[in-house]
Scaffold this active site. Sequence first.
Site, PDB file in Angstrom:
ATOM      1  N   HIS A 153      -0.878  12.700  11.801  1.00 45.71           N
ATOM      2  CA  HIS A 153       0.579  12.507  11.926  1.00 45.71           C
ATOM      3  C   HIS A 153       1.350  13.566  11.130  1.00 45.71           C
ATOM      4  O   HIS A 153       2.482  13.315  10.713  1.00 45.71           O
ATOM      5  CB  HIS A 153       1.009  11.114  11.459  1.00 45.71           C
ATOM      6  N   SER A 274      14.867  39.768  10.979  1.00 44.52           N
ATOM      7  CA  SER A 274      16.103  39.351  11.617  1.00 44.52           C
ATOM      8  C   SER A 274      17.120  40.474  11.461  1.00 44.52           C
ATOM      9  O   SER A 274      17.135  41.173  10.456  1.00 44.52           O
ATOM     10  CB  SER A 274      16.621  38.078  10.946  1.00 44.52           C
ATOM     11  N   LYS A 280      14.397  37.428   6.262  1.00 42.91           N
ATOM     12  CA  LYS A 280      13.588  36.770   7.290  1.00 42.91           C
ATOM     13  C   LYS A 280      12.298  37.493   7.604  1.00 42.91           C
ATOM     14  O   LYS A 280      12.220  38.715   7.601  1.00 42.91           O
ATOM     15  CB  LYS A 280      14.401  36.649   8.584  1.00 42.91           C
ATOM     16  N   GLU A 287       4.961  32.206  18.020  1.00 41.88           N
ATOM     17  CA  GLU A 287       5.888  31.461  18.895  1.00 41.88           C
ATOM     18  C   GLU A 287       5.716  31.871  20.354  1.00 41.88           C
ATOM     19  O   GLU A 287       5.821  31.049  21.268  1.00 41.88           O
ATOM     20  CB  GLU A 287       7.330  31.695  18.444  1.00 41.88           C
TER      21      GLU A 287
END
Length: 457
Positions: A153, A274, A280, A287
Amino acid sequence: MWGGRFEGGPSAVMRVINASIPFDKALWRQDIAGSKAHVAMLAKQGIVSAEDAQTISDGLDAVAADYARDGVPELLDLEDIHMVTERALADKIGPAAGRLHTARSRNDQVATDFRLWVREAIDEIDAGLAALIDALIARAEEHADSVMPGFTHLQSAQPVTLGHHLMAYHDMVARDRGRFADARARMNRCPLGAAALAGTGFPIDREATAAALGFDSPTTNSLDSVSDRDFALEYLTAAAQCALHLSRLAEEFVIWASQPFGFVSLSDQWSTGSSIMPQKRNPDAAELVRGHAGRVIGCMTSLMVTMKGLPLAYSKDMQDDKPPVFEAHDLIGLAIAAMTGMVESATFRTDRMRGLAESGFATATDLADWLVREAGLPFREAHHVTGRAVKLAEDRSVRLHELPLADLREIDERFDESVFGVLSVDASVASRQSLGGTSPVRVREAIARARAARGEE
Ligand code: ARG
């Protein structure tokens, strides 16, 4: 090519919707190989003269050389790679080119070309997955003893080792390779000679063409031969399953690379910055692997829906079989390569992993097990007692092993000093020596088995 019974030409839209050459030109190598095998067989069987067969075969080599140099011309009026190549052959050798299509149809031709293409695609994917497996094994070996929290979980559950976690992905990828291999073994039958749908009256030798093209044998039913796209679907389902596994690992990398976790730092090669936020460092590659999985599943769905409900034998719907397979192949190939690079170059923050494993009461099960083993409690009661100890530690913001023995004894007087021996995360993982467990001993065995299996390939 088929104009004999027609008076008018196709409409402008028909020319476009009918044409597959913009994408099926990718099959040119397979188409030439299939034609050469076919014409050699026609000559052997005395269906065309040896001289014509030689002229055709040499002409096909010349067409292949042109394609390799200049690419395949996208002649929409000629529809597909089969017609474009036949025209190119005719331009080179004249009327003898017309003999190539004896005892053959584009229906068995495309079924053969596409199988050859998918077979090669599987071999490429397999090589990519083998490299990913090697990367997983190498990193697992490096981290056979590195403790991290194991989750259920996404809540800290029990300590495991990073090596064990990475070997879980090894097992998934090994099964993926098995699925591709199964698909390859099943699809390696040659449909050439099924002709349009019913076979042919010419005395062809299907065994000969099957062998020449590296198939195990010819297919057995001419209707099925030209209608079957199982081989492409099996490729897509194997690719979808594999992409799904990659997307789970990619998702873990995304989570692990986040600041709250901080388990991994992805290398510069697999991260982006970024344009506005200078601090960043984004896990874009992970992804995109996660994203590509959705598209591969879409490709699989696309061909399933195309094939669903089609009557025998060939229908032009089946021309739509190729784009999803080509697209899925590009996507899965990139995803495998990117994942391999990420696994190879990731810096695992083992101090951070250990710290979190130690702070999440992850050895609570070990405490309960100790009560069962050393104090003879039934597991359910031990679970309850341990729950009280966890609650106490939580209230005091300390770790389990930091609770004084006196306080533990207040919860249950059967506790003694030796309980602290099982509360460390190292003791916890070391104890889990059951078959397939996370103990470093077992992880090293799994790694040795995996290496041996790679060695035997
Ligand atoms: N371009 C076609 C395809 O990919 C080849 C088969 C065409 N056969 C036909 N009877 N129209 O499916």
